[in-house]
Design a protein around this motif. Structure first.
Motif, mmCIF file in Angstrom:
data_model
loop_
_atom_site.group_PDB
_atom_site.id
_atom_site.type_symbol
_atom_site.label_atom_id
_atom_site.label_comp_id
_atom_site.label_asym_id
_atom_site.label_seq_id
_atom_site.Cartn_x
_atom_site.Cartn_y
_atom_site.Cartn_z
ATOM 1 N N ASN A 1 0.835 -1.211 0.000
ATOM 2 C CA ASN A 1 0.000 0.000 0.000
ATOM 3 C C ASN A 1 0.866 1.255 0.000
ATOM 4 O O ASN A 1 0.568 2.228 -0.703
ATOM 5 C CB ASN A 1 -0.922 0.007 1.224
ATOM 6 C CG ASN A 1 -2.113 -0.912 1.049
ATOM 7 O OD1 ASN A 1 -2.467 -1.276 -0.078
ATOM 8 N ND2 ASN A 1 -2.737 -1.287 2.151
ATOM 9 N N GLY B 1 5.944 0.596 -6.957
ATOM 10 C CA GLY B 1 5.551 -0.816 -7.090
ATOM 11 C C GLY B 1 6.487 -1.540 -8.053
ATOM 12 O O GLY B 1 6.920 -2.671 -7.816
ATOM 13 N N GLY C 1 2.167 1.908 -3.407
ATOM 14 C CA GLY C 1 1.140 2.501 -4.267
ATOM 15 C C GLY C 1 0.937 3.977 -3.979
ATOM 16 O O GLY C 1 0.834 4.796 -4.895
ATOM 17 N N ARG C 2 0.915 4.319 -2.703
ATOM 18 C CA ARG C 2 0.695 5.729 -2.342
ATOM 19 C C ARG C 2 1.833 6.614 -2.823
ATOM 20 O O ARG C 2 1.626 7.796 -3.102
ATOM 21 C CB ARG C 2 0.533 5.869 -0.821
ATOM 22 C CG ARG C 2 -0.872 5.538 -0.336
ATOM 23 C CD ARG C 2 -1.071 5.946 1.120
ATOM 24 N NE ARG C 2 -0.280 5.142 2.017
ATOM 25 C CZ ARG C 2 -0.737 4.049 2.633
ATOM 26 N NH1 ARG C 2 -1.977 3.662 2.453
ATOM 27 N NH2 ARG C 2 0.049 3.363 3.428
ATOM 28 N N SER D 1 3.417 6.216 -5.574
ATOM 29 C CA SER D 1 3.534 6.130 -7.028
ATOM 30 C C SER D 1 2.622 7.135 -7.715
ATOM 31 O O SER D 1 1.470 7.303 -7.329
ATOM 32 C CB SER D 1 3.192 4.718 -7.505
ATOM 33 O OG SER D 1 4.121 3.804 -6.948
#
Lengths: 311, 311
Positions: free
Chosen positions: B67, B80, B70-71, B73
């Motif tokens: 997570n 990721g 992802g945040r 990116s």
């Protein structure tokens, strides 16, 4: 090629030294557990890629799903967890971690996955309180009650904290729904000397897991439905006892055989009974929780059990 | 228990029906490829969890890393992807996808991973231009030149687009660095009838991959360094030809044997030669690119090659 059309990893045509080279990059100061987990992860990831001749585009689509899941995740939502859940990973890890729990009658209450909707610091309530602060006119009002006991001695446990949460009749948890009061349908109750608890809630309904993110996209690609059977979540903690994360499931609920996240266990299926004589409840739900002390949990850890019910 | 302390998946003590139950949830309308990939993924994920008796806490730590990746990116950063890279997954998938490319002399230019720093729409330049718009006084100025040819016929390719990008002397790509002009050290060049290209750039330096996120945390846990050897990235495209994503590596660079993302291939190692007589360059870097037509790429697809250099 293996018979299923996948490439056999043992006879593949790719660089046979690559995976070991990646594993060998791990330095001497990595902890043994980190080394074990990452070595195994690298082997499985690489075997997965080779066996399926994974393309750059397919891999990148996976990365994008992962990144999107992370971007959607915050203190109110955990999409990365949800993606694991639809692949059964949380239920499996739950089984592995709490393998003490089984369906036998003299065992502690079985565990089930936490799911992504638990919130810290649910309101502290008194016995007999309701956790309903919105939608109280829409759901089937339920009086839940029971005792928290030591699974071996049968003695009631004082000071056990029962943390409970469930969906509203519209299928949404309060943090998903701007129309519900904060912390609606959540509460924490602490047992007294008799180990007993009781509170009012609503009879939950089946609901779809969030379908607007990567988990939804994957379910769609897999031609799967996103529904969970009606259930109530609990975390049970008590001084000296091994905490239990679990859910109980309504026997009459749709999807009880077909949970999108594979969490149902036979021993966790319960009956909501029509209830008369209490103007505050339409149903009664008696349920006892059995905990194991840390010591007993260790001693009774089940080995060799392969008879648990399939999800 | 297997000899390495891990649990053998074939004789484990967990519910033996669970994995198949999860696989069986896939509906009839899932595409064959999606079914193949997810079936394999579920098996590997579950085997990984069982073999290592993965705990809920360990799994949740993994979810949190995912997570967080992802945040972090966005259109300027792909964490990721970086996490995959440090496990060698992008290099492996690159090998699988472009297995045509090998180290043999009469093969097209070998491929290497895209990495997370490519940007769309790099500035269109004319032959002989420089891609340096900042730090031009700090790096070793380099004149790179060569020809883009058909790997079979040797004929020059007209209309080939060479998309190039590399780090600044401070080890940062322009999108990581507020002090660099937008699109610094990036450019696209289109060949004429002679297939030739030439441009000015800087001699790149080794640099650490971003260390402030999940990839950095994993490297730290693995006691690994985050450095990549000095390299220049390229994407080569030409009408009728299979695109090539690649990197060339400076033979004298530190970490050439020890790339944090396992992308180095022998045929992609180059020599920067001291260069005199051009006031705009300290080094010369001659390099020819060889492309395959889509048809030839298909025909010459290598099968049975297991002799590629280990990363």
């Amino acid at each position: 090629m293996a018979s299923n059309g996948a490439v056999d990893s043992k006879t593949h045509k790719f660089n046979p030294h690559f995976t070991q080279a990646v594993i060998n990059a791990t330095g001497p100061k990595a902890s043994p557990r980190v080394r074990q987990l990452t070595t195994s992860l690298i082997r499985h990831l690489h075997d997965f890629a080779r066996e399926n001749e994974l393309t750059v585009d397919e891999w990148m689509a996976g990365v994008e799903l992962m990144n999107e899941a992370g971007r959607m995740s915050d203190d109110r939502r955990n999409e990365g967890q949800l993606v694991c859940d639809i692949f059964g990973l949380e239920s499996l890890v739950d089984e592995i971690t709490y393998k003490l729990a089984s369906d036998a009658a003299d065992e502690p209450t079985a565990t089930a996955i936490l799911g992504p909707f638990w919130r810290k610091e649910a309101p502290l309530k008194s016995m007999g309180d309701t956790i309903v602060s919105g939608f109280d006119d829409k759901g089937d009002r339920t009086w839940m009650h029971g005792t928290v006991t030591d699974f071996l001695t049968g003695k009631p446990i004082e000071g056990a904290v029962l943390d409970v949460w469930h969906t509203a009749p519209n299928g949404l948890y309060e943090q998903q729904d701007p129309d519900q009061p904060d912390m609606n349908l959540r509460g924490r109750f602490t047992t007294g000397k008799d180990g007993k608890y009781n509170f009012y809630c609503l009879r939950p309904v089946p609901y779809p897991i969030p379908y607007d993110g990567p988990a939804g996209k994957i379910l769609q690609a897999l031609d799967r439905h996103p529904y969970r059977p009606a259930h109530i979540h609990f975390i049970l903690t008590a001084p000296g006892y091994k905490p239990i994360i679990t859910q109980i499931f309504d026997r009459n609920s749709k999807y009880i055989e077909d949970d999108a996240v594979f969490a149902v266990k036979d021993s966790l299926i319960v009956d909501f009974k029509p209830f008369q004589g209490d103007p505050k409840a339409d149903f009664e739900l008696p349920y006892d929780f059995k905990l194991a002390t840390f010591e007993d949990a260790k001693k009774h850890s089940v080995a060799g059990t392969t008879e648990e019910s399939a999800a």
